[in-house]
Design a protein around this motif. Structure first.
Motif, PDB file in Angstrom:
ATOM      1  N   ARG A 108     -16.538   0.074  -4.670  1.00  0.00           N
ATOM      2  CA  ARG A 108     -16.264   1.354  -4.103  1.00  0.00           C
ATOM      3  C   ARG A 108     -16.264   2.559  -5.158  1.00  0.00           C
ATOM      4  NH1 ARG A 108     -12.313   1.481   0.566  1.00  0.00           N
ATOM      5  NH2 ARG A 108     -12.745   3.988   0.241  1.00  0.00           N
ATOM      6  N   ALA A 150       2.139   1.785  -3.261  1.00  0.00           N
ATOM      7  CA  ALA A 150       1.355   2.242  -4.428  1.00  0.00           C
ATOM      8  C   ALA A 150       0.930   3.636  -4.019  1.00  0.00           C
ATOM      9  CB  ALA A 150      -0.225   1.443  -3.995  1.00  0.00           C
ATOM     10  N   LEU A 151       1.014   4.306  -2.795  1.00  0.00           N
ATOM     11  CA  LEU A 151       0.763   5.665  -2.690  1.00  0.00           C
ATOM     12  C   LEU A 151       2.263   6.237  -2.950  1.00  0.00           C
ATOM     13  CD1 LEU A 151      -0.909   5.612   0.843  1.00  0.00           C
ATOM     14  CD2 LEU A 151      -1.614   6.603  -1.182  1.00  0.00           C
ATOM     15  N   ARG A 152       3.274   5.855  -2.817  1.00  0.00           N
ATOM     16  CA  ARG A 152       4.473   6.674  -3.271  1.00  0.00           C
ATOM     17  C   ARG A 152       4.592   6.736  -4.737  1.00  0.00           C
ATOM     18  NH1 ARG A 152       7.701   8.091   0.683  1.00  0.00           N
ATOM     19  NH2 ARG A 152       7.654   6.896   2.592  1.00  0.00           N
ATOM     20  N   GLY A 182       0.000  -2.660  -8.514  1.00  0.00           N
ATOM     21  CA  GLY A 182       1.462  -2.378  -8.280  1.00  0.00           C
ATOM     22  C   GLY A 182       1.989  -2.569  -7.084  1.00  0.00           C
ATOM     23  N   GLY A 183       1.001  -2.339  -5.979  1.00  0.00           N
ATOM     24  CA  GLY A 183       1.315  -2.318  -4.654  1.00  0.00           C
ATOM     25  C   GLY A 183       1.206  -4.032  -4.318  1.00  0.00           C
ATOM     26  N   THR A 191      -7.968   6.789   1.520  1.00  0.00           N
ATOM     27  CA  THR A 191      -8.699   5.760   0.819  1.00  0.00           C
ATOM     28  C   THR A 191      -7.995   4.368   0.660  1.00  0.00           C
ATOM     29  OG1 THR A 191      -9.801   7.537  -0.801  1.00  0.00           O
ATOM     30  CG2 THR A 191      -9.626   5.340  -1.827  1.00  0.00           C
ATOM     31  N   TYR A 192      -6.778   4.588   0.303  1.00  0.00           N
ATOM     32  CA  TYR A 192      -6.040   3.328   0.043  1.00  0.00           C
ATOM     33  C   TYR A 192      -5.733   2.661   1.510  1.00  0.00           C
ATOM     34  CZ  TYR A 192      -4.256   4.362  -4.772  1.00  0.00           C
ATOM     35  OH  TYR A 192      -4.187   4.716  -5.920  1.00  0.00           O
ATOM     36  N   PRO A 233       3.137   6.916 -13.068  1.00  0.00           N
ATOM     37  CA  PRO A 233       2.122   8.069 -13.425  1.00  0.00           C
ATOM     38  C   PRO A 233       2.514   8.631 -14.802  1.00  0.00           C
ATOM     39  CG  PRO A 233       3.370   8.968 -11.610  1.00  0.00           C
ATOM     40  CD  PRO A 233       3.681   7.233 -11.805  1.00  0.00           C
ATOM     41  N   SER A 245      -8.117   2.798   3.572  1.00  0.00           N
ATOM     42  CA  SER A 245      -9.293   1.999   3.792  1.00  0.00           C
ATOM     43  C   SER A 245      -9.466   0.632   2.733  1.00  0.00           C
ATOM     44  CB  SER A 245     -10.474   2.716   3.077  1.00  0.00           C
ATOM     45  OG  SER A 245     -11.726   2.299   2.905  1.00  0.00           O
ATOM     46  N   THR A 246      -8.616   0.824   1.453  1.00  0.00           N
ATOM     47  CA  THR A 246      -8.968  -0.617   1.030  1.00  0.00           C
ATOM     48  C   THR A 246      -8.023  -1.547   1.544  1.00  0.00           C
ATOM     49  OG1 THR A 246      -6.901   0.129  -0.498  1.00  0.00           O
ATOM     50  CG2 THR A 246      -9.061   0.652  -1.278  1.00  0.00           C
ATOM     51  N   THR A 305       0.606  -1.250   0.097  1.00  0.00           N
ATOM     52  CA  THR A 305       0.061   0.200   0.023  1.00  0.00           C
ATOM     53  C   THR A 305       0.859   1.302  -0.065  1.00  0.00           C
ATOM     54  OG1 THR A 305      -1.647  -0.982   1.384  1.00  0.00           O
ATOM     55  CG2 THR A 305      -1.753   1.043   1.113  1.00  0.00           C
ATOM     56  N   ASP A 337     -14.806   5.414  -4.974  1.00  0.00           N
ATOM     57  CA  ASP A 337     -14.070   6.240  -5.090  1.00  0.00           C
ATOM     58  C   ASP A 337     -12.462   5.865  -5.560  1.00  0.00           C
ATOM     59  OD1 ASP A 337     -13.365   4.710  -3.254  1.00  0.00           O
ATOM     60  OD2 ASP A 337     -13.147   6.221  -1.358  1.00  0.00           O
ATOM     61  N   GLY A 351       3.087   7.553  -6.842  1.00  0.00           N
ATOM     62  CA  GLY A 351       2.241   8.778  -7.540  1.00  0.00           C
ATOM     63  C   GLY A 351       1.889   9.904  -6.661  1.00  0.00           C
ATOM     64  N   PRO A 352       1.225  10.726  -6.972  1.00  0.00           N
ATOM     65  CA  PRO A 352       0.628  11.851  -6.198  1.00  0.00           C
ATOM     66  C   PRO A 352      -0.218  11.150  -4.736  1.00  0.00           C
ATOM     67  CG  PRO A 352      -0.534  12.065  -8.102  1.00  0.00           C
ATOM     68  CD  PRO A 352       0.592  10.954  -8.053  1.00  0.00           C
ATOM     69  N   HIS A 353      -0.161  11.540  -3.605  1.00  0.00           N
ATOM     70  CA  HIS A 353      -0.790  10.902  -2.443  1.00  0.00           C
ATOM     71  C   HIS A 353      -1.321  11.997  -1.478  1.00  0.00           C
ATOM     72  CE1 HIS A 353       3.227  10.321  -1.710  1.00  0.00           C
ATOM     73  NE2 HIS A 353       3.126  10.548  -0.548  1.00  0.00           N
ATOM     74  N   ARG A 382      -6.562  12.635   0.994  1.00  0.00           N
ATOM     75  CA  ARG A 382      -7.630  11.966   0.610  1.00  0.00           C
ATOM     76  C   ARG A 382      -7.426  10.648   0.009  1.00  0.00           C
ATOM     77  NH1 ARG A 382      -9.583  11.479  -3.007  1.00  0.00           N
ATOM     78  NH2 ARG A 382     -11.385  10.101  -3.000  1.00  0.00           N
ATOM     79  N   LEU A 383      -6.404  10.383  -0.826  1.00  0.00           N
ATOM     80  CA  LEU A 383      -6.022   9.218  -1.370  1.00  0.00           C
ATOM     81  C   LEU A 383      -5.292   8.286  -0.240  1.00  0.00           C
ATOM     82  CD1 LEU A 383      -6.377   8.298  -4.156  1.00  0.00           C
ATOM     83  CD2 LEU A 383      -3.971   8.676  -4.735  1.00  0.00           C
ATOM     84  N   SER A 432     -10.175  -5.590  -1.595  1.00  0.00           N
ATOM     85  CA  SER A 432      -9.984  -4.429  -1.009  1.00  0.00           C
ATOM     86  C   SER A 432     -10.703  -3.286  -1.783  1.00  0.00           C
ATOM     87  CB  SER A 432      -8.551  -4.041  -1.400  1.00  0.00           C
ATOM     88  OG  SER A 432      -8.417  -3.870  -2.716  1.00  0.00           O
ATOM     89  N   ARG A 452      -2.249   1.437  -9.504  1.00  0.00           N
ATOM     90  CA  ARG A 452      -1.423   1.641  -8.533  1.00  0.00           C
ATOM     91  C   ARG A 452      -1.582   0.351  -7.314  1.00  0.00           C
ATOM     92  NH1 ARG A 452      -1.814   8.040  -6.984  1.00  0.00           N
ATOM     93  NH2 ARG A 452      -0.163   7.458  -5.527  1.00  0.00           N
ATOM     94  N   LEU A 453      -2.783  -0.008  -7.160  1.00  0.00           N
ATOM     95  CA  LEU A 453      -2.867  -1.060  -6.229  1.00  0.00           C
ATOM     96  C   LEU A 453      -2.424  -2.365  -6.635  1.00  0.00           C
ATOM     97  CD1 LEU A 453      -6.498   0.108  -4.833  1.00  0.00           C
ATOM     98  CD2 LEU A 453      -4.318   0.212  -3.631  1.00  0.00           C
ATOM     99  N   THR A 483     -17.366   0.015   1.451  1.00  0.00           N
ATOM    100  CA  THR A 483     -17.006  -0.198   2.912  1.00  0.00           C
ATOM    101  C   THR A 483     -18.203  -0.117   3.471  1.00  0.00           C
ATOM    102  OG1 THR A 483     -16.529   2.125   2.819  1.00  0.00           O
ATOM    103  CG2 THR A 483     -14.760   0.697   3.548  1.00  0.00           C
TER     104      THR A 483
END
Lengths: 189, 189, 189, 189
Positions: B146, A164-166, B159-160, A177-178, B114, A180-181, A161, B148, A168-170, A173-174, B185, B156-157, B189
Motif C-alpha cells: 500500500r 505502534a500508534l502510541r 515494534g507493534g 491506516t494502522y 521517534p 486498516s493494516t 497496533t 500510504d 509516536g504521533p497518531h 489518519r494514521l 498487513s 512502528r509496526l 486494500t
DNA sequence: CATGAATGAGAATTCATTCAT
DNA sequence: AATGAATGAATTCTCATTCAT
C-alpha cells in the motif's frame, strides 16, 4: 458472614470506591499509567489503606477501571458473532476495540495480558474470547480470515497496533491506516 | 581542544566503554531491560561516573548496545533496496528485523522510537529509513504494498508485532505466524 | 578495583559512617532497639541511602555497633583462657559480658544469635567461642563446670539472664544476684 | 447496668469469644506470636471490632490465651507448696513451667512480665507467686535454695531460660540440659 | 453487640543522578 | 578521566485502632 457472589458495598464504601476509580481514570486520561496508589489515594481524599482494601494493587485497579470497556467489548463481540456478515462485523469490532484502547490508557494492557489479577477480568476476557472465536471461525470459513489465529492472538495483535500508534504521533489518519493494516493482516496468505 | 569527527578514546577509556557495553548486553540477554547504570557499573568493575561519562543515561546506553544491529539492519535495507524482487526483499528484511528485535531486548525500543539520545542513532535510522523508503516505493509501484506507509510506519509496526509477541508466550510457530500477518498487513486494500 | 580485606574509607565516608554509628548508639542508649534506618539517617544528618550503603539493614548496623564490645569480649576470653584459675576467670568473664549486655542494648542480641549479617561478626564470635571453649574445658577438668555445655550455650544462657533482668526492674543488687545464679548454674549436678 | 462479678456473656458473644481464642491459639501454635487482631478477626469470621470488644489489645488476647496454662500452673504451685519434699516439688514445677513455655508461644511473655492487661491475669500470677513463695521458703529453710530469690525472680529466670532455648535450636537434650542449669542456678552459693 | 470500612502514620527499600575526591 | 560516596524523593505496603453503620 453472608456468602454471595457480588457483595453489595456499604454506601460510604461504594462512594470511596467510585472516587478512587474516578481519580484513576483521570490519571490515565492525563497520560499517566503508573497508577500509584498513594497518589491516587491523596487525590481521592481517602487513606491509602482504603485504596488497598478496594484494589490490592496497580493491576487490580487497572482492571477495575477497564472493566466497563471490557464488558462493552465483550457484548459487542457477542453481538458481532451472530451478525450477518462476519468480516464486516470483525472489522467493526476491531475498530471499536482499537479506538477504546487508544483513548483509554491501560485498556490495551488489560486486553493483551495473558493473566489477570481479578477473576471478573478473566471471566470477561473469556466471554470476549468465546464470542470472538466464534466470529473468527465464521470469517475463516468464508475464506476471509486465516485459520491459524485464535482470539488471544487478535487481542495481542490489537495490543501491538495500539503500541505502534502510541509510540509516536497518531493523528486520525494514521489511526485509520494502522487499523486498516490490522484488518488486512488477518487475511489468508 | 582537538578537532575530530570520531573522538579517539584513550586506551583505558575504550576498554572501560567496552566492558560496560558487554555487561549491558549480558543484562539484556538475561531478560533485564531496566539497564540500571549503577548495577552495570558494579558488574563492569568501573565507577558509576565512568558509565555516565560514556553514556549519559539509559537511553544512550541502549542505543549504543543496539547500534551494531541497527547498522546491520541499515546495510541490509540498503542492499534490499536494490534487489531484483522488492517484495521478497522487503519480507526478508522484516523477518530479519523481527528476529533481531525478539532476540535482542531493547532493539525494538530503539527502532520504533521517534527520537534518539545519540546523533549516531538518528543517523543510522535515517540511513535505514532512506533505504527502506526506496524499497517501499518500488514495492508499491509493483502493486504489492500500500502506498500510504512510510519507513517510520514500518518501524512502528515492527515494534507493534514485537510487542504482541513479547506480551505472551511466543514459540517459533507463533513468531512465524505473526511475521506473516505483518507482511500481509502491508498489502494494498 | 583494588582488592584487600579492609577497604580504607574515604575521609567523608568514614565521617558519615561514624555519625551513623554514633546516632545508632545514642538510640540504643535511649532504650530504643528498633534501629529504624530512616530515623537514624535523619538524626545523623545524612541521606537514607548513605545509611544503607554502609549498613545493609538493621542487623548489620546492630553488629557494627556491637563489634567493639564483641572484640573486647573476645580478647577478654582469650586472656581468660590462659589464666591460672579457670573458674575465677570464667566468672569474671561472665560478669564482664553481662554488664556489657545490660548497658548496651543490642549486644545480647548479637551475642546470642546463631547467625550474623556480617562476616566480621561471625569471625569475632568464633574467636570468642574458641577461647571460651578452651576455658570451659579447663574448668570442667577441674570439676568446677558441667561437661555438657559448649561456648554457644554460654552465649545463650547469658542472653537468657540478660533477658530476665531486662524484663523488669534490675537494680544493681538484682544484677548481682542473677549473675550469681548464672555462674552457679554451670556447676556439675 | 447490671452488677456482676463475672460478666455472663450472651450466647453468641460467648461463641465469638471462643472462636477468637481458638484462632489465636492456632496462630501461636503455628509459630506466629504477632497476634494481629485484624488477621485473627478474619480467620475467626468475626469483625475486628468484635475482637477488640472482647480483648482490648494484643496483650489482653495473649493473656486470655495463656490463662488456662497460668491457672494450671498456679494450681500446681499450690499443690507443690504443701508437698513433702520442697526441692523435688520445685524442680518438677520448673520442669512443668518450662515445658509449657516452650510449647505455648506467648506463655513465657505473660509469665515473666511485671505487668498485666487483665486483672484476672494479675490475680492468677499472685496466686502463683504466693504458692511459689511458700515453696521457696520451705526449700530455703532446708538449705536447698538460696534465700534471696522471690517468686517473681523465678518467673523471670524461667523466662530467661525459655529465651535462651528459643533463640537457637533446642532439641530435647538441650531442653533437659538448660532445665538442669536452671534448677542448679537456684542453689545457695 | 457486632460489623468491617476507613484511617494514615510509618516502615523498609530503591535508584537516577550529581559531585567531591 | 575515573571513582564511588552521597543524596533523598519516591514508592510500596502494613497494621493498630477507631467509628459510622
Amino acid at each position: 458472614m453472608k456468602s454471595r457472589g457480588e457483595t453489595p458495598l456499604r454506601a460510604d464504601a461504594a462512594r470511596n470506591r467510585e472516587r478512587v476509580l474516578r481519580i484513576a481514570r483521570e490519571q490515565l486520561a492525563a497520560g499517566d499509567d503508573s497508577l500509584q496508589l498513594n497518589t491516587i489515594a491523596r487525590l481521592a481524599g481517602v487513606g491509602v489503606g482504603t485504596v488497598y482494601r478496594h484494589f490490592p494493587g496497580r493491576q487490580a485497579l487497572l482492571e477495575a477501571v477497564s472493566s466497563a470497556s471490557l464488558e462493552k467489548l465483550a457484548e459487542r463481540a457477542e453481538s458481532a458473532a451472530t451478525g450477518a456478515e462476519p468480516l464486516a462485523e470483525l472489522h467493526e469490532l476491531l475498530r471499536f476495540a482499537l479506538t477504546r484502547a487508544l483513548n483509554e490508557l491501560g485498556f490495551a494492557e488489560v486486553l493483551e495480558s495473558p493473566s489477570a489479577a481479578d477473576a471478573r477480568t478473566t471471566a470477561l476476557k473469556s466471554r470476549f474470547d468465546r464470542a470472538l472465536g466464534k466470529l473468527l471461525r465464521r470469517a475463516t470459513q468464508d475464506g476471509h480470515v486465516r485459520a491459524d489465529l485464535r482470539a488471544s492472538d487478535i487481542r495481542r495483535l490489537l495490543g501491538g497496533t495500539t503500541h505502534a500508534l502510541r509510540c509516536g504521533p497518531h493523528p486520525p489518519r494514521l489511526v485509520k491506516t494502522y487499523l486498516s493494516t490490522l484488518t488486512t493482516s488477518l487475511r489468508p496468505t
